[in-house]
Design a protein around this motif. Structure first.
Motif, PDB file in Angstrom:
ATOM      1  N   LEU A   1      42.759  51.242  21.723  1.00 40.46           N
ATOM      2  CA  LEU A   1      42.914  51.689  23.042  1.00 40.46           C
ATOM      3  C   LEU A   1      44.109  50.788  23.518  1.00 40.46           C
ATOM      4  N   ASP A   2      44.880  51.283  24.326  1.00 42.91           N
ATOM      5  CA  ASP A   2      46.049  50.757  24.968  1.00 42.91           C
ATOM      6  C   ASP A   2      45.501  49.818  26.137  1.00 42.91           C
ATOM      7  N   ASP A   3      46.067  48.746  26.305  1.00 47.03           N
ATOM      8  CA  ASP A   3      45.963  48.084  27.491  1.00 47.03           C
ATOM      9  C   ASP A   3      46.364  48.293  28.942  1.00 47.03           C
ATOM     10  N   ASN A   4      45.805  49.576  29.442  1.00 41.83           N
ATOM     11  CA  ASN A   4      46.473  50.270  30.678  1.00 41.83           C
ATOM     12  C   ASN A   4      45.103  50.567  31.460  1.00 41.83           C
ATOM     13  N   SER A   5      45.351  51.173  32.628  1.00 39.90           N
ATOM     14  CA  SER A   5      44.554  51.665  33.485  1.00 39.90           C
ATOM     15  C   SER A   5      44.049  52.964  33.575  1.00 39.90           C
ATOM     16  N   ASP A   6      44.546  53.624  32.281  1.00 43.27           N
ATOM     17  CA  ASP A   6      44.388  54.971  32.040  1.00 43.27           C
ATOM     18  C   ASP A   6      42.679  55.344  31.816  1.00 43.27           C
ATOM     19  N   LEU A   7      42.315  56.356  32.493  1.00 49.30           N
ATOM     20  CA  LEU A   7      40.817  56.552  32.468  1.00 49.30           C
ATOM     21  C   LEU A   7      40.379  57.272  31.342  1.00 49.30           C
ATOM     22  N   ILE A   8      39.381  56.524  30.465  1.00 51.87           N
ATOM     23  CA  ILE A   8      38.862  57.056  29.181  1.00 51.87           C
ATOM     24  C   ILE A   8      37.777  57.877  29.447  1.00 51.87           C
ATOM     25  N   ASP A   9      37.438  59.139  28.828  1.00 52.39           N
ATOM     26  CA  ASP A   9      36.241  59.916  29.270  1.00 52.39           C
ATOM     27  C   ASP A   9      35.375  59.508  28.233  1.00 52.39           C
ATOM     28  N   ILE A  10      34.260  59.119  28.394  1.00 48.83           N
ATOM     29  CA  ILE A  10      32.989  58.657  27.593  1.00 48.83           C
ATOM     30  C   ILE A  10      31.888  59.902  27.719  1.00 48.83           C
TER      31      ILE A  10
END
Length: 378
Positions: free
Chosen positions: A215-224
């Motif tokens: 994972l990149d260290d940013n605030s993009d949302l990850i769908d789980i």
């Protein structure tokens, strides 16, 4: 199949899916990476049947061509050789072509490799997932949740359920708990879109470690997406599947003491460095045990004594000590692991006696709880 692709994007995708490939599989084709070219772009897949990772490179992005698809198709290539080859190719673009009987040609500059491929139809299909229970977390928060808990999972297979992190989703919050029965790490965070959801799953610690690396260290949302026996993490151009652990996670709420007999507030960095120094002479001994005792004038004495090596004593200034006098022994490694996850410059340690578990919090943040069981020293 034939396409021309930017080398750096190829290397990144191959490195990502390699995290799921293992040489110790009972299914020979899983030692390979599956490559599928369609009109939309190229997909790379790696799996060890516990973890599956799919990385997609679109034909074009933001108006730039990344992959030129000449002919669609798919192939499975030995991961070990393929990943080493793409890392060492000379130029910025790579041409890949599958000829007869799965022979694959990889060209870059003047270099040309011929690799024997495997039949892509024999590669297992990825799990089909019904998207019922879904939640969203920013990538950087997800990485933090993993970092602050996963180190405390058990490495012993005697209780497989403890090799995972327990995720409890209820009342719009996620609660992540890991324990190896000698220590416990817990982190709570609010999540959007899960106000009415309530479920609990146990995700293997190994899967979360690998996910965190990708994972990149940013605030993009990850769908789980969570199902009965699988969890799927969806990032941009990346799918990460993991099986879930079966069984009931122990009720850990009873382990966490509600009252304390001795409360200490201390500067995190100074405390950590003193424990680190004391552990230098404790490593050879049993469990690298360090002793802590309260002394007058608001100091803590941290010491370790290994008769055949020597001993060390250091005093650490505290901000405050409240309650009873205390002498306690614990694993230096467990304490250092716990302290490294805490945010903020100061911590509060709540002791409930020399042989009872103690709890560590950041001074102004109760969202992270670290609990350690002391060691008996006679």
């Amino acid at each position: 199949m034939r396409f021309i692709i930017q080398r750096d994007r190829l290397v990144q995708s191959v490195q990502d899916v390699m995290k799921a490939v293992t040489s110790r599989t009972t299914i020979p084709i899983l030692t390979g990476i599956k490559i599928t070219a369609t009109e939309e772009g190229v997909t790379f897949t790696g799996s060890d049947s516990d973890i599956s990772i799919e990385s997609f490179i679109p034909a074009e992005e933001a108006g730039d061509e990344i992959v030129e698809i000449k002919e669609t198709g798919s192939i499975v290539l030995q991961a070990k050789f393929f990943s080493e080859i793409v890392k060492k190719l000379p130029l910025g673009t790579v041409e890949m072509q599958v000829a007869n009987s799965f022979q694959t040609i990889i060209r870059s500059g003047k270099a040309e490799f011929n690799l024997n491929g495997l039949d892509p139809d024999e590669y297992p299909l990825l799990p089909q997932i019904e998207e019922e229970n879904t939640l969203k977390l920013p990538a950087d928060l997800l990485k933090t949740l993993i970092r602050q808990t996963v180190f405390a999972v058990s490495t012993s297979e005697t209780r497989p359920i403890l090799t995972g992190v327990n995720w409890k989703i209820e009342n719009g919050h996620i609660n992540c708990i890991a324990t190896d029965s000698h220590r416990l790490a817990m982190r709570t965070a609010p999540i959007e879109g899960a106000e009415n959801s309530s479920y609990t799953v146990v995700i293997p610690g190994k899967s979360l470690n690998e996910l965190s690396k990708i994972l990149d260290d940013n605030s993009d949302l990850i769908d789980i997406v969570i199902t009965e026996n699988q969890v799927l993490f969806k990032a941009k151009h990346l799918l990460f599947f993991s099986r879930l652990l079966e069984g009931n996670y122990p009720d850990t709420s009873r382990l966490i003491p509600t009252e304390s007999k001795t409360d200490v507030v201390v500067h995190t960095k100074e405390f950590l460095q003193a424990i680190d120094r004391a552990s230098l002479l404790a490593r050879e001994g049993r469990n690298n045990v360090v002793k802590l005792s309260t002394v007058d004038n608001g100091f803590l004495e941290i010491s370790s004594n290994t008769p055949e090596i020597g001993k060390v004593i250091e005093e650490v200034q505290t901000d405050s000590i409240e309650g009873e006098e205390l002498k306690i022994s614990f694993s230096a490694k467990y304490m250092m692991d716990a302290l490294k996850t805490l945010e903020g410059t100061e911590i509060r340690v709540k002791f409930t006696g020399a042989m009872r578990p103690f709890v560590i919090h950041s001074l102004n943040d109760e969202n992270i709880t670290q609990l350690i069981l002391p060691v008996r020293t006679y």
